[in-house]
Enzyme design. Structure first.
Site, PDB file in Angstrom:
ATOM      1  N   LYS A 145       8.001 -62.564 -48.058  1.00  0.00           N
ATOM      2  CA  LYS A 145       8.180 -61.355 -48.870  1.00  0.00           C
ATOM      3  C   LYS A 145       9.653 -61.017 -49.084  1.00  0.00           C
ATOM      4  CE  LYS A 145       3.686 -59.549 -47.424  1.00  0.00           C
ATOM      5  NZ  LYS A 145       2.983 -58.795 -46.362  1.00  0.00           N
TER       6      LYS A 145
ATOM      7  N   ILE B  42       2.657 -50.824 -52.846  1.00  0.00           N
ATOM      8  CA  ILE B  42       3.962 -50.245 -53.240  1.00  0.00           C
ATOM      9  C   ILE B  42       4.491 -51.010 -54.463  1.00  0.00           C
ATOM     10  CG2 ILE B  42       6.337 -49.778 -52.507  1.00  0.00           C
ATOM     11  CD1 ILE B  42       5.372 -50.069 -49.601  1.00  0.00           C
TER      12      ILE B  42
ATOM     13  N   GLY C  60      -4.242 -54.659 -46.821  1.00  0.00           N
ATOM     14  CA  GLY C  60      -5.615 -54.162 -46.949  1.00  0.00           C
ATOM     15  C   GLY C  60      -6.116 -54.321 -48.376  1.00  0.00           C
TER      16      GLY C  60
ATOM     17  N   GLU D 142      -3.273 -61.973 -41.622  1.00  0.00           N
ATOM     18  CA  GLU D 142      -3.538 -63.207 -42.347  1.00  0.00           C
ATOM     19  C   GLU D 142      -4.612 -63.987 -41.589  1.00  0.00           C
ATOM     20  OE1 GLU D 142      -1.888 -64.033 -45.328  1.00  0.00           O
ATOM     21  OE2 GLU D 142      -1.324 -61.967 -45.006  1.00  0.00           O
TER      22      GLU D 142
ATOM     23  N   GLU E 203       3.150 -58.509 -58.465  1.00  0.00           N
ATOM     24  CA  GLU E 203       3.376 -57.225 -57.773  1.00  0.00           C
ATOM     25  C   GLU E 203       2.694 -57.177 -56.406  1.00  0.00           C
ATOM     26  OE1 GLU E 203       5.256 -54.244 -59.039  1.00  0.00           O
ATOM     27  OE2 GLU E 203       5.134 -54.367 -56.865  1.00  0.00           O
TER      28      GLU E 203
HETATM   29  N1  HSE Z   1      -0.937 -59.947 -43.401  1.00  0.00           N
HETATM   30  C1  HSE Z   1      -0.214 -59.138 -44.319  1.00  0.00           C
HETATM   31  C2  HSE Z   1       0.306 -57.926 -43.565  1.00  0.00           C
HETATM   32  C3  HSE Z   1      -1.121 -58.700 -45.448  1.00  0.00           C
HETATM   33  O1  HSE Z   1      -0.091 -57.726 -42.412  1.00  0.00           O
HETATM   34  O2  HSE Z   1       1.117 -57.209 -44.097  1.00  0.00           O
HETATM   35  C4  HSE Z   1      -0.376 -58.194 -46.635  1.00  0.00           C
HETATM   36  O3  HSE Z   1       0.448 -59.169 -47.201  1.00  0.00           O
END
Ligand code: HSE
Length: 444
Positions: free
Chosen positions: A205, A136, A314, A190, A129
């Site tokens: 994603k 979310i 976060g 990241e 998840e």
């Molecule tokens: N680096 C990613 C972002 C962190 O900025 O969304 C969450 O996956």
């Protein structure tokens, strides 16, 4: 009360968040699911790493195998990041029959098919998840809530760092570099920020969401990706003048492929999975998703349009998603329902990915041109020859002979024809810099 013992790998931002959240809400979780979750062991890179959340030294080890192979560890929480050793860790746990919870989107993108296959063979689950959309519950929604739907569209703002940068550029007119360094300080970015700004994190994603929604594993190498590095404040401003907001979108949509002129129209609907910055109309709800917030718009054939919104990056939002997986994993272990809700089920063997070249879009084009007679006509001639139609033009007033920005809005055109025509436009002597091309997404 039954206790489930967790072996955690990684004591960084997310690991610290999970430790803190379990300390805060462990009793509540136990009351709700009837199982106590306890962290038994934590593998870290170094004992003396600076940690925002203090973790008792007695829990720590430097050897991840000690955690995975510990007979007292019932389930493994992989928060190490990376794809090589992380793959080994997850495979090792699954082969020992231990369920795994991971937040590692890069790992799933690269090795998801193999890892889910292994989980199926071993009769254990792999929960993920926290890999998409931070807090979310989008994986749960797709997997369980929309189990009775064919998914027609997913549009996701799934990178908090890029959304933060684009929002700051739009609302506060901050420069790209300043906004990036703020996002890094806030802990959204990241470790390698190019993963964020060049679109790869969004690619991981949207690939995971598309695979889950469409039932075949989407090869990440076939996902078209463009980041936000080449966008300037000018683009954000012109988009705004035109009634649009620029967002980095992960897109997974079913489309009819375009065919070359003269060829018979292809009837085979396919899936386009891509990441690109796009102008979206200010009137669309996704245009109001600001700062590090993420949002995922999903259209199902039964449910219609839905929207999921929340903090996508976060420590705490990600920890919230991990807790949800830990609760599911604990319940599955308790009831020995190891495949209660299988995490990923291949169900469309005939799913077909289309290339971006087979899609059509509308476009925003920004050129840097010399302001003198015949320039617009020369550019329009190249586009006209390619059967590409201009829908509007903006050129801020400058002095004749100066270099000025020239903005062209383009009617729907095939991606390949547009890219080819733009290469020809770039070669015109009056064009003084590489053109910037941004798709205009209808979100229809
Ligand atoms: N680096 C990613 C972002 C962190 O900025 O969304 C969450 O996956």
């Amino acid at each position: 009360m039954q206790q489930i013992r967790i072996g955690m790998i990684g004591g960084g931002t997310v690991g610290g968040g999970v430790y803190k959240a379990l300390r805060r809400n462990g009793d509540l979780l136990a009351a709700r699911v009837g199982i106590r979750l306890a962290i038994k062991r934590i593998a870290v890179k170094a004992f003396d790493e600076p940690r925002k959340v203090a973790i008792p030294h007695s829990l720590l080890t430097l050897d991840w195998r000690e955690v995975v192979e510990d007979p007292e560890v019932d389930l493994v929480l992989e928060l190490a990041g990376g794809t090589t050793t992380a793959r080994e860790m997850v495979l090792c746990a699954l082969r020992l029959g231990k369920p795994v919870v991971t937040a590692n989107k890069a790992l799933l993108s690269a090795h998801g098919e193999e890892l889910f296959g292994e989980a199926r063979r071993r009769g254990v689950n792999l929960y993920y998840e926290a890999s998409v959309g931070g807090g979310i519950p989008i994986i749960k929604a797709l997997r369980e809530g929309f189990v009775g739907n064919r998914i027609e569209r997913i549009y996701g703002i799934v990178n908090g760092t890029c959304n933060y940068i684009l929002t700051r550029m739009k609302l506060e007119k901050v420069d790209f570099e300043v906004a990036l360094s703020e996002a890094q300080k806030a802990g959204y970015a990241e470790a390698d920020p190019s993963l964020d700004i060049d679109g790869h994190d969004s690619l991981h994603k949207i690939g995971i969401l598309a695979s889950l929604a469409h039932g075949f594993w989407v090869d990440p190498r076939r996902i078209h990706v463009e980041g936000i590095r080449r966008l300037s404040k000018l683009d954000v401003e012109f988009a705004s003048q035109l009634g649009y907001t620029i967002k980095l979108l992960g897109v997974a949509k079913k489309i009819q492929p375009q065919t070359a002129p003269g060829k018979s129209p292809a009837k085979n609907e396919g899936l386009l999975v891509a990441v690109y910055p796009a102008l979206i109309p200010n009137s669309h709800v996704l245009a109001s998703v600001n700062h590090s917030f993420n949002a995922v718009f999903v259209r199902g054939d039964v449910v219609g349009d839905t929207l999921f919104y929340g903090r996508g990056a976060g420590q705490d939002p990600t920890a919230s998603a991990v807790l949800s997986d830990l609760a599911d994993a604990a319940l599955d272990l308790k009831h020995n329902t190891r495949q209660r809700v299988p995490p990923f089920v291949p169900h469309d063997k005939h799913g077909r990915l289309l290339s971006i070249n087979e899609a059509v879009s509308r476009y925003y084009i920004r050129l840097k041109v010399v302001d003198r007679p015949g320039v617009l006509a020369a550019i329009a001639a190249v586009l006209g020859k390619a059967n590409i139609s201009i829908s509007s033009v903006i050129q801020p007033e400058g002095r004749e002979g100066d270099n000025v920005p020239l903005i062209l809005m383009i009617h729907e055109a095939p991606n390949k024809a547009m890219a080819d025509a733009l290469r020809r436009v770039a070669r015109l002597p009056v064009v003084k810099a590489n053109p910037v091309m941004i798709r205009v997404e209808n979100l229809d």
